[in-house]
Design an enzyme around this catalytic site. Structure first.
Site, PDB file in Angstrom:
ATOM      1  N   CYS A 108     101.711  58.266  17.841  1.00  0.00           N
ATOM      2  CA  CYS A 108     101.906  56.853  17.366  1.00  0.00           C
ATOM      3  C   CYS A 108     101.348  55.912  18.692  1.00  0.00           C
ATOM      4  CB  CYS A 108     103.278  56.685  16.910  1.00  0.00           C
ATOM      5  SG  CYS A 108     103.258  55.049  15.971  1.00  0.00           S
TER       6      CYS A 108
ATOM      7  N   ARG B 194     102.933  46.449   7.880  1.00  0.00           N
ATOM      8  CA  ARG B 194     103.030  47.781   8.933  1.00  0.00           C
ATOM      9  C   ARG B 194     102.972  48.836   7.743  1.00  0.00           C
ATOM     10  NH1 ARG B 194     104.185  47.343  13.929  1.00  0.00           N
ATOM     11  NH2 ARG B 194     105.290  49.333  14.202  1.00  0.00           N
TER      12      ARG B 194
ATOM     13  N   HIS C 219     106.262  60.653  13.622  1.00  0.00           N
ATOM     14  CA  HIS C 219     107.562  60.857  14.418  1.00  0.00           C
ATOM     15  C   HIS C 219     108.393  61.869  13.423  1.00  0.00           C
ATOM     16  CE1 HIS C 219     106.921  57.376  17.178  1.00  0.00           C
ATOM     17  NE2 HIS C 219     106.400  56.832  16.118  1.00  0.00           N
TER      18      HIS C 219
END
Ligand code: GLN
Length: 246
Positions: free
Chosen positions: A96, A129, A192
């Protein structure tokens, strides 16, 4: 055979460690230990200057835009060393925020962070997002499951391969269907979860690359991953059915 060991460098863990990214280090260490290979973990805080001379695996985790700004300067101070390490086949795993910093730049509205330029990619912040569970199919490591939460849209240069294709979720930019990047022994991803406990094949790819570079053999003794693979399959099937909730 002489005892083998690998040295793992976790860069700036106090700033880059989102959504359990530290679990990636534990996974690498455990999977080495289970095979009788010593794992030497070097946690490098922002106040220290890392050297990669004896390093086998570098890990750079995720962070908020604010944290990225802080670590970016420190990373750029070590740009030449990191370049040399990667050129020499050093293994680098970046998640990320760390993934974004592998590229040329991360444009965050009025401000643009300069990246390490280790991989031909660049990122710019967009809205909304891109958040939620993700599933990709990778030729290299099979199905990878996890969680993503990023504003950045990452675009790969024409010669850079993605890690995989998005089956559920957003990936690099929410549009192209590409997720992550693989360039030599550098692997970047938005996933993640943490990434490695959920996806043992990714962990073993990292370890195999590092063992090959250090000892000339990528051979890894198989481990009993039944539980991890069953959990991975449950999540993958759930996402393929379109169920987002865990
Ligand atoms: N700050 C970056 C973004 O929002 C990365 C976030 C993260 O590492 N989860 O795109």
């Amino acid at each position: 055979m002489t005892a083998r060991s690998l040295s793992i460098c976790h860069l700036f863990p106090e700033a880059l460690n989102l959504y359990g990214d530290g679990g990636n280090i534990l996974t690498l260490a455990k999977r080495l230990e289970w095979r009788g290979i010593e794992a030497r973990i070097e946690e490098v805080p922002l106040t220290e200057t890392p050297s990669f001379a004896a390093t086998d695996i570098v890990f750079i985790g995720g962070g908020s835009d604010r944290e990225q700004r802080i670590v970016c300067e420190r990373l750029l101070e070590r740009k030449a060393e990191l370049e040399a390490y990667v050129r020499d086949g050093g293994v680098l795993l970046a998640v990320c925020g760390g993934y974004q910093l592998l590229g040329h730049s991360y444009a965050m509205g009025e401000e643009t962070l300069e990246g390490l330029g280790l991989v031909d990619l660049s990122t710019s912040r967009g809205t909304p997002r891109l958040i939620g569970n993700i599933l990709i199919e990778s030729e290299l490591v099979g199905r990878v499951v996890g969680y993503e939460n990023h504003g950045g849209r990452t675009h790969l240069g024409s010669g850079v391969e993605p890690l995989g294709r998005v089956l559920f979720g957003h990936g690099n930019d929410g549009e192209s269907g590409a997720e992550g990047c693989v360039s030599g022994n550098v692997l970047g991803t938005y996933i993640h979860g943490p990434l490695l406990p959920k996806n043992p094949a990714v962990a073993d790819w990292v370890l195999a690359r590092a063992l090959e570079r250090r000892y000339g053999s990528a051979e890894l003794e198989p481990l009993d991953d039944a539980e991890e693979l069953a959990a991975n399959a449950v999540m993958a099937e759930r996402l393929l059915r379109g169920e987002e909730k865990e």
